[in-house]
Design a protein around this motif. Structure first.
Motif, PDB file in Angstrom:
ATOM      1  N   SER A  59       0.846  -1.197   0.000  1.00  7.87           N
ATOM      2  CA  SER A  59       0.000   0.000   0.000  1.00  7.87           C
ATOM      3  C   SER A  59       0.877   1.241   0.000  1.00  7.87           C
ATOM      4  N   PRO A  60       0.357   2.396  -0.500  1.00  3.07           N
ATOM      5  CA  PRO A  60       1.164   3.613  -0.540  1.00  3.07           C
ATOM      6  C   PRO A  60       1.592   4.054   0.862  1.00  3.07           C
ATOM      7  N   SER A  61       2.798   4.617   0.937  1.00  7.83           N
ATOM      8  CA  SER A  61       3.316   5.117   2.215  1.00  7.83           C
ATOM      9  C   SER A  61       2.434   6.252   2.723  1.00  7.83           C
ATOM     10  N   ILE A  62       2.453   6.460   4.026  1.00  7.81           N
ATOM     11  CA  ILE A  62       1.778   7.631   4.596  1.00  7.81           C
ATOM     12  C   ILE A  62       2.800   8.474   5.347  1.00  7.81           C
ATOM     13  N   GLN A  63       2.504   9.777   5.423  1.00  5.05           N
ATOM     14  CA  GLN A  63       3.353  10.708   6.156  1.00  5.05           C
ATOM     15  C   GLN A  63       2.544  11.134   7.375  1.00  5.05           C
ATOM     16  N   ILE A  64       3.097  10.975   8.577  1.00 10.13           N
ATOM     17  CA  ILE A  64       2.337  11.377   9.778  1.00 10.13           C
ATOM     18  C   ILE A  64       3.199  12.241  10.700  1.00 10.13           C
ATOM     19  N   PRO A 115      17.315   8.553  21.161  1.00 15.44           N
ATOM     20  CA  PRO A 115      18.162   9.633  20.657  1.00 15.44           C
ATOM     21  C   PRO A 115      17.973  10.864  21.555  1.00 15.44           C
ATOM     22  N   SER A 116      19.017  11.672  21.704  1.00 13.43           N
ATOM     23  CA  SER A 116      18.800  12.947  22.397  1.00 13.43           C
ATOM     24  C   SER A 116      18.057  13.861  21.412  1.00 13.43           C
ATOM     25  N   GLN A 117      17.539  14.981  21.908  1.00 15.55           N
ATOM     26  CA  GLN A 117      16.693  15.846  21.076  1.00 15.55           C
ATOM     27  C   GLN A 117      17.333  16.116  19.701  1.00 15.55           C
ATOM     28  N   GLY A 118      18.628  16.428  19.699  1.00 19.13           N
ATOM     29  CA  GLY A 118      19.298  16.777  18.439  1.00 19.13           C
ATOM     30  C   GLY A 118      19.656  15.584  17.575  1.00 19.13           C
ATOM     31  N   GLU A 119      19.535  14.389  18.132  1.00 17.52           N
ATOM     32  CA  GLU A 119      19.955  13.186  17.370  1.00 17.52           C
ATOM     33  C   GLU A 119      18.829  12.518  16.585  1.00 17.52           C
ATOM     34  N   TRP A 120      17.592  12.990  16.786  1.00 17.75           N
ATOM     35  CA  TRP A 120      16.477  12.369  16.060  1.00 17.75           C
ATOM     36  C   TRP A 120      16.694  12.539  14.565  1.00 17.75           C
ATOM     37  N   LYS A 121      16.377  11.491  13.799  1.00 21.49           N
ATOM     38  CA  LYS A 121      16.527  11.571  12.344  1.00 21.49           C
ATOM     39  C   LYS A 121      15.174  11.319  11.682  1.00 21.49           C
ATOM     40  N   SER A 122      15.028  11.875  10.487  1.00 21.31           N
ATOM     41  CA  SER A 122      13.796  11.674   9.721  1.00 21.31           C
ATOM     42  C   SER A 122      14.164  10.920   8.452  1.00 21.31           C
ATOM     43  N   PRO A 123      14.048   9.593   8.470  1.00 19.80           N
ATOM     44  CA  PRO A 123      14.538   8.814   7.331  1.00 19.80           C
ATOM     45  C   PRO A 123      13.710   9.085   6.068  1.00 19.80           C
ATOM     46  N   GLY A 124      14.379   9.603   5.025  1.00 15.99           N
ATOM     47  CA  GLY A 124      13.676   9.929   3.780  1.00 15.99           C
ATOM     48  C   GLY A 124      13.044   8.713   3.144  1.00 15.99           C
ATOM     49  N   GLU A 125      13.700   7.569   3.297  1.00 18.27           N
ATOM     50  CA  GLU A 125      13.163   6.341   2.665  1.00 18.27           C
ATOM     51  C   GLU A 125      11.979   5.785   3.449  1.00 18.27           C
ATOM     52  N   GLY A 126      11.730   6.317   4.643  1.00 19.20           N
ATOM     53  CA  GLY A 126      10.583   5.880   5.451  1.00 19.20           C
ATOM     54  C   GLY A 126      10.919   4.690   6.328  1.00 19.20           C
ATOM     55  N   ALA A 146       6.482   6.820  16.921  1.00 18.72           N
ATOM     56  CA  ALA A 146       7.687   7.619  16.648  1.00 18.72           C
ATOM     57  C   ALA A 146       7.342   8.957  15.999  1.00 18.72           C
ATOM     58  N   ALA A 147       6.099   9.126  15.543  1.00 18.89           N
ATOM     59  CA  ALA A 147       5.664  10.419  14.981  1.00 18.89           C
ATOM     60  C   ALA A 147       5.454  11.447  16.094  1.00 18.89           C
ATOM     61  N   PHE A 148       5.676  11.047  17.346  1.00 16.14           N
ATOM     62  CA  PHE A 148       5.635  12.000  18.472  1.00 16.14           C
ATOM     63  C   PHE A 148       7.034  12.534  18.799  1.00 16.14           C
ATOM     64  N   GLY A 149       8.002  12.188  17.952  1.00 17.82           N
ATOM     65  CA  GLY A 149       9.330  12.805  18.039  1.00 17.82           C
ATOM     66  C   GLY A 149       9.288  14.160  17.350  1.00 17.82           C
ATOM     67  N   PRO A 150      10.450  14.775  17.136  1.00 18.23           N
ATOM     68  CA  PRO A 150      10.455  16.126  16.558  1.00 18.23           C
ATOM     69  C   PRO A 150      10.136  16.180  15.067  1.00 18.23           C
ATOM     70  N   ASN A 151      10.175  15.025  14.383  1.00 18.37           N
ATOM     71  CA  ASN A 151      10.035  15.041  12.918  1.00 18.37           C
ATOM     72  C   ASN A 151       8.787  14.314  12.440  1.00 18.37           C
ATOM     73  N   ALA A 152       8.322  14.724  11.240  1.00 19.08           N
ATOM     74  CA  ALA A 152       7.287  13.941  10.566  1.00 19.08           C
ATOM     75  C   ALA A 152       7.899  12.588  10.195  1.00 19.08           C
ATOM     76  N   LEU A 153       7.034  11.605   9.997  1.00 10.32           N
ATOM     77  CA  LEU A 153       7.541  10.253   9.746  1.00 10.32           C
ATOM     78  C   LEU A 153       6.779   9.609   8.594  1.00 10.32           C
ATOM     79  N   LYS A 154       7.551   8.981   7.710  1.00 11.20           N
ATOM     80  CA  LYS A 154       6.921   8.256   6.600  1.00 11.20           C
ATOM     81  C   LYS A 154       6.862   6.778   6.985  1.00 11.20           C
ATOM     82  N   ILE A 155       5.702   6.190   6.869  1.00  5.88           N
ATOM     83  CA  ILE A 155       5.551   4.754   7.177  1.00  5.88           C
ATOM     84  C   ILE A 155       5.183   4.024   5.890  1.00  5.88           C
TER      85      ILE A 155
END
Ligand SMILES: O=C(O)C1=C[C@@H](OP(=O)(O)O)[C@@H](O)[C@H](O)C1
Ligand SMILES: C=C(OP(=O)(O)O)C(=O)O
Length: 441
Positions: free
Chosen positions: A4-9, A383-394, A410-419
């Motif tokens: 199914s298509p990825s979602i961004q949350i 991760p510490s606040q500055g270490e969070w990553k937003s993986p482009g590949e999801g 994990a979408a409650f971290g600092p970044n949007a997340l692709k699943i």
């Protein structure tokens, strides 16, 4: 199967509200099989409507049973009194362990010819310990491709009852569950099932025993490794209780409870509570150990953020053998904890929908966590606040419903997340992301 298509949350900050849980997968599939094997008609209420329970329903229909879905997740099953009308069938079991394992055992008692297969991953999930248990009573079962794995072919055989049947319990408890439900059909004298070695996932055995009792078969447990099935007094072994209401799914509850801790709450799940027969309600205790604020009633649990002065969860060390499914949620909740979270005794993760230890470690690292993994454990450092990553590949979900549901946290971290491939949740919770959207902001 097509992905199914990825979602961004996200990124989300708050989680609050309430959610009505779908029916328990474990109870639904046991109730369907026991209703099918019993005498009389059973009306099942709040039955889970998802891939795992659809494969069970479809298999029972192919075996000649009347299984009628009605509105509002009610399903009516006309029992066959222990003997399936159809004596030869080729059954597709998807990736449902709770369908293929118990059904294999029930079919081996029938004296018919049956083939059971599933999706590619099902053909990598072990069934050997169950087949070995069934061969002790004379069942004829052959592996079609790889020794020890489905697809399997069951052929008509003379089944003999023994005083003792032995089964290993350290790969999956579902093998013992399968023998417990099937052996009463042929027990012309009492039979003792002895578990050899460790028995993992023990609370699922308690679900099995409680449901069998609802259908009139009471198994004695003289010690932690032995189960005595009573001699049958007539061919009508299982008797319909008439109606049975399925509790909400405690494993599905774990995602919302974790959200209520991470996103402040109050977040209430409706359908499971203090009176639940599911071991996964102990997930709420694990979250409380991590510092979450919890209250519960007979059929609800509520979480309101954390009570720690830091405002964050704290890491814990926990033996997770009793809550293998909800333990995955702890691994992702660990992203929001101070200090390491060490989850042990989870070797069974490697033989479930995917190798869950490897998958969990790989995807947690993608968002910036530091993870150590071993044969039967995982250690997660947030991760510490500055270490969070937003993986482009999801985030990859590996055709594993729980990977998708867990990583919504994990979408409650600092970044949007692709699943990626979010619809894999259909295995046990098709409406998960719709329900998630109602509580996350
Ligand atoms: O009997 C059951 O309903 C289940 C038992 C557990 O499996 P294992 O016994 O293989 O750990 C659990 O992971 C699965 O989702 C459901
Ligand atoms: C392990 C699981 O499923 P199954 O019933 O297929 O074993 C699960 O739902 O997490």
């Amino acid at each position: 199967m097509a992905h199914s298509p990825s979602i961004q949350i996200g990124p989300f900050k708050r989680a609050q509200g309430s959610t009505i849980l779908p029916g328990s997968k474990s109870i639904s599939n046991r109730a369907l099989l026991l209703a099918a094997l019993s005498t009389g008609t059973t009306t099942l209420k709040n039955l889970l409507d998802a891939d795992d329970t659809q494969v069970m329903r479809n298999a029972l229909r192919q075996l000649g049973l009347s299984v009628t879905d009605q509105a509002n997740n009610v399903c009516v099953v006309e029992g066959c009194g222990g003997r399936f009308p159809v004596r030869k069938a080729d059954l597709f079991m998807g990736n449902a362990g709770t369908a293929i394992r118990p059904l294999t055992a029930a079919l081996a008692m029938q004296g018919g010819d049956y083939r059971l297969s599933g999706v590619a991953r099902m053909h990598e999930r072990p069934i050997r310990d169950l087949v070995n248990g069934l061969r002790q009573v004379g069942a004829k079962i052959e592996y079609e491709l790889q020794e020890g794995y489905p697809p399997i072919q069951i052929s008509a055989a003379d089944i003999k009852i023994l005083d003792v049947v032995k089964v290993r319990g350290d790969v999956s408890s579902q093998f013992l569950t399968a023998l417990l439900m099937a052996l009463p059909l042929i027990a012309v004298k009492p039979v003792r099932i002895e578990v050899v070695g460790e028995l993992i996932s023990r609370p699922y055995i308690d679900i099995t025993l409680k449901l069998m009792a609802r259908f009139g078969v009471n198994v004695a447990c003289p010690d932690a490794q032995s189960f005595v099935i009573p001699a049958k007094t007539s061919d009508a072994v299982y008797k319909s209780p008439g109606q049975l209401s399925v509790e909400g799914d405690a494993s599905s509850a774990s995602y919302f409870l974790a959200l209520g801790a991470i996103g402040g709450g109050p977040l209430r799940v409706l359908g499971v509570g203090k009176d639940s027969i599911q071991g996964d309600v102990a997930f709420a205790d694990a979250l409380a150990l991590m510092g979450a604020n919890i209250s519960a009633g007979e059929d609800w649990i509520e979480i309101t953020g954390v009570k720690n002065a830091s405002g964050k969860l704290n890491g814990i060390t926990m033996d997770c053998t009793e809550i293998p499914d909800a333990a995955m949620t702890l691994a992702v909740a660990a992203l929001f904890a101070e200090g390491p979270t060490r989850l042990t005794n989870i070797a069974s993760w490697r033989v479930k929908e995917t190798d869950r230890i490897a998958a969990m470690a790989a995807e947690l690292r993608k968002v910036g966590a530091t993870v150590q993994e071993g044969a039967d454990y995982i250690v997660v450092n947030a991760p510490s606040q500055g270490e969070w990553k937003s993986p482009g590949e999801g985030i990859d979900t590996y055709d594993d419903h729980r990977m998708a549901m867990c990583f919504s946290l994990a979408a409650f971290g600092p970044n949007a997340l692709k699943i990626n491939d979010p619809n894999c949740v259909a295995k046990t919770f098709p409406t998960y992301f719709a329900e998630f959207a109602k509580v996350a902001s």
